[in-house]
Design a protein around this motif. Structure first.
Motif, short mmCIF file in Angstrom:
data_model
loop_
_atom_site.label_atom_id
_atom_site.label_comp_id
_atom_site.label_asym_id
_atom_site.label_seq_id
_atom_site.Cartn_x
_atom_site.Cartn_y
_atom_site.Cartn_z
N SER A 183 0.81 -1.20 0.00
CA SER A 183 0.00 0.00 0.00
C SER A 183 0.85 1.26 0.00
CB SER A 183 -0.88 0.00 1.24
OG SER A 183 -1.51 1.24 1.37
N ALA A 242 -0.65 4.46 0.59
CA ALA A 242 -1.18 5.25 1.70
C ALA A 242 -1.98 4.32 2.60
CB ALA A 242 -2.07 6.37 1.19
N ILE A 248 -6.62 3.83 6.21
CA ILE A 248 -7.87 3.16 5.91
C ILE A 248 -8.90 3.54 6.96
CG2 ILE A 248 -8.80 0.98 5.08
CD1 ILE A 248 -6.05 -0.15 5.10
N PRO A 278 -11.86 6.06 6.57
CA PRO A 278 -12.54 7.12 5.81
C PRO A 278 -13.41 7.98 6.72
CG PRO A 278 -13.61 5.02 5.45
CD PRO A 278 -12.42 4.75 6.30
N SER A 321 -11.30 10.89 -2.39
CA SER A 321 -11.29 10.88 -0.94
C SER A 321 -10.11 10.13 -0.38
CB SER A 321 -12.54 10.21 -0.42
OG SER A 321 -12.44 8.82 -0.57
#
Lengths: 233, 233
Positions: free
Chosen positions: A99, A101, A104, A106, A116
């Motif tokens: 990954s 970024a 996780i 939101p 987003s």
DNA sequence: ATACGCTTGCGCAATGCCGCC
DNA sequence: CGGCGGCATTGCGCAAGCGTA
């Protein structure tokens, strides 16, 4: 990112007339826009992780794809390198698509947010040792508030440019593949021709050496022997 | 979209073991997911315009790029077809990169909206004669509310897969270009060799024909003349 | 110096493909 | 057999960077 751009050497930046300043030193990191707070964190996320883990940059002498030497059978009828047992082969050579970024969570506490994925308060990036960008915070050059007509016009023009550029890239890839196929066929024809010429030349040499050793009088029959080969002028 | 996929014939779907069902008939339009209302309009926008204006599909016998016959000079040192006077050439051959979704009124009255380009009330798409999609509205397979961990896990896995796939595509393109360059160099070498062989063969033929006409006794000098050429076995 | 187009990496969504049940 | 879940592929928009006019 600009570092990758400097090193890729394979494609489209050579299509323009640049190629000075190409072999210059690696530019320092300088994010120009960095529009909003979240966008700047997005930039940092990309920059720090791209330099670390993106295996895209391929100088011509790396050893991925251990075939491709000898150019004979390494691609199929479409000019593609195919790997048998796809998943396994990629598990061996592909690595670290982890990954970029790892945020996780939101939260989605914003209004105008497209994308987003760059909005999730990844302040951890600001704790990383990032290169000292100038951080000139002109807020998108103007009142680009993502609602303005100026912003939409810019976006729409860029979308058109992106479609055009990708279409061009697809054409270029297609042409390169076609060209590789043509070259392969031509290559085969040339090798066949070389074989014929070599064989004919051997016959000639044999004839001449034998004539050189022997008195004469085999000349006519020997020339008749090779006459069916020498249909080249 | 699936129509493009059927016709492209150039790349990666041949890397798997399929290639049956490749020459099948063109599938009918069947959008499977179409998760939300806006997403469905997004799908419609892509489908109707892709079939109309996307000039990506290039069967091998079309007449774009009128060079590329004769494989000699049509690419530069990087295996790329370059067009002199870039803008003008593309203005001639590239066409209709116009807007896909002409909705340029950013309302931005939503909260979780990624991809705001599909959120701008483009009801005009519903007035177009669109293919009759099944419109099964399973709400993203589960409680995929864009905030759930399930959604984020799916997204993150897909992002990893996307990075991996694009990296693979880049490697493939790079390999194809390398291969084209190798083939071109090999081709040049083969042509030079053919020239040498042909020349040597001509010399041989001349010698033999002259010897055939003349009595003899030039044999040794003639063989000495061509001895510097015949360094091939 | 600024504005514009081009290129590219990325995420998102749709879809394809495949193995498994 | 078909549905399902998984990864793969692809088109798209966004943003950043680059080069040029």
């Amino acid at each position: 990112m600009s570092i990758r751009k400097e090193l890729t050497e394979e494609s489209t930046q050579t299509e323009k007339k640049m190629s000075e300043s190409q072999s210059s030193v690696i530019q320092e990191y300088s994010p120009t826009a960095s529009a909003t707070f979240t966008s700047f964190s997005h930039t940092l996320t990309h920059a720090t992780t791209t330099l670390a883990s993106n295996p895209d940059h391929l100088e011509p002498s790396t050893n991925h794809m251990p075939q491709m030497e000898g150019y004979s059978q390494c691609l199929d009828a479409h000019g593609l390198v195919r790997a048998s047992s796809n998943r396994m082969a990629e598990q061996m050579m592909g690595l670290s698509y982890l990954s970029y970024a790892p945020c996780i969570n939101p939260s989605s506490t914003e209004t105008v947010g497209q994308q987003s994925h760059m909005l999730q308060q990844d302040f951890s990036n600001f704790l990383l040792p990032h290169p000292p960008g100038p951080l000139r915070n002109h807020p998108l050059k103007r009142g680009l508030t993502k609602d303005s007509m100026e912003y939409r016009l810019r976006r729409e023009r860029n979308n058109i440019a992106v479609r055009k550029s990708r279409d061009k890239a697809r054409r270029r890839i297609h042409l390169t593949q076609q060209r590789a196929l043509q070259l392969q066929e031509e290559n085969y024809r040339l090798q066949v021709l070389i074989g014929q010429l070599t064989q004919e030349l051997d016959t000639m040499k044999n004839i001449l050496s034998q004539r050189h050793l022997r008195p004469r009088d085999h000349c006519t029959s020997e020339l008749r022997d090779i006459s069916y080969i020498s249909h080249f002028t």
